[in-house]
Scaffold this motif. Structure first.
Motif, mmCIF file in Angstrom:
data_model
loop_
_atom_site.group_PDB
_atom_site.id
_atom_site.type_symbol
_atom_site.label_atom_id
_atom_site.label_comp_id
_atom_site.label_asym_id
_atom_site.label_seq_id
_atom_site.Cartn_x
_atom_site.Cartn_y
_atom_site.Cartn_z
ATOM 1 N N THR A 34 -7.710 7.020 2.124
ATOM 2 C CA THR A 34 -6.810 6.229 1.294
ATOM 3 C C THR A 34 -5.389 6.765 1.391
ATOM 4 N N ASP A 35 -4.425 5.918 1.051
ATOM 5 C CA ASP A 35 -3.042 6.346 0.865
ATOM 6 C C ASP A 35 -2.610 6.027 -0.565
ATOM 7 N N GLU A 36 -3.577 5.898 -1.460
ATOM 8 C CA GLU A 36 -3.426 5.569 -2.876
ATOM 9 C C GLU A 36 -3.052 4.102 -3.096
ATOM 10 N N CYS A 37 -2.885 3.326 -2.027
ATOM 11 C CA CYS A 37 -2.625 1.886 -2.142
ATOM 12 C C CYS A 37 -3.716 1.092 -1.436
ATOM 13 N N VAL A 38 -4.108 1.566 -0.266
ATOM 14 C CA VAL A 38 -5.126 0.915 0.557
ATOM 15 C C VAL A 38 -6.292 1.874 0.709
ATOM 16 N N ILE A 56 -3.213 -4.282 0.052
ATOM 17 C CA ILE A 56 -2.274 -3.445 -0.692
ATOM 18 C C ILE A 56 -1.753 -4.226 -1.897
ATOM 19 N N GLY A 57 -1.512 -3.518 -2.984
ATOM 20 C CA GLY A 57 -0.914 -4.148 -4.154
ATOM 21 C C GLY A 57 0.563 -4.429 -3.910
ATOM 22 N N PHE A 58 1.133 -5.373 -4.634
ATOM 23 C CA PHE A 58 2.512 -5.788 -4.361
ATOM 24 C C PHE A 58 3.545 -4.750 -4.763
#
Length: 94
Positions: free
Chosen positions: A50-54, A70-72
């Protein structure tokens, strides 16, 4: 009183000058660029990362990884491995 202020100013200037001359002798190591790992490729020998987003996971060897969207408003961080187990082939699972 004036003489003590002048003495303090001269002592401070001498101290600062001596400090900068010692700092000039320090060895400065060159910067090493961090390894740039794409979140969609993932680190080797890692089945979940993870990269804390994906969040991504890898199935059987040779298959493409599966990643979430990914979140916006997410700010990605460095890619880190969540599970170091090597992915297993379907033939090994049976």
């Amino acid at each position: 009183m004036r003489l003590s202020d002048l003495t303090i100013a001269i002592a401070t200037a001498a101290f600062l000058a001596a400090g900068t001359s010692f700092a000039a002798d320090l060895e400065i190591r060159p910067r090493v660029a961090p390894e740039d790992t794409s979140v969609h490729k993932g680190p080797p020998n890692c089945s979940r990362w993870t990269d804390e987003c994906v969040n991504c996971s890898r199935g059987a060897e040779g298959e493409a990884p599966v990643c979430s969207n990914i979140g916006f408003a997410c700010q990605p961080k460095l890619v880190r491995c969540l599970d170091r187990r090597a992915p297993q082939d379907e033939s090994q699972e049976k």
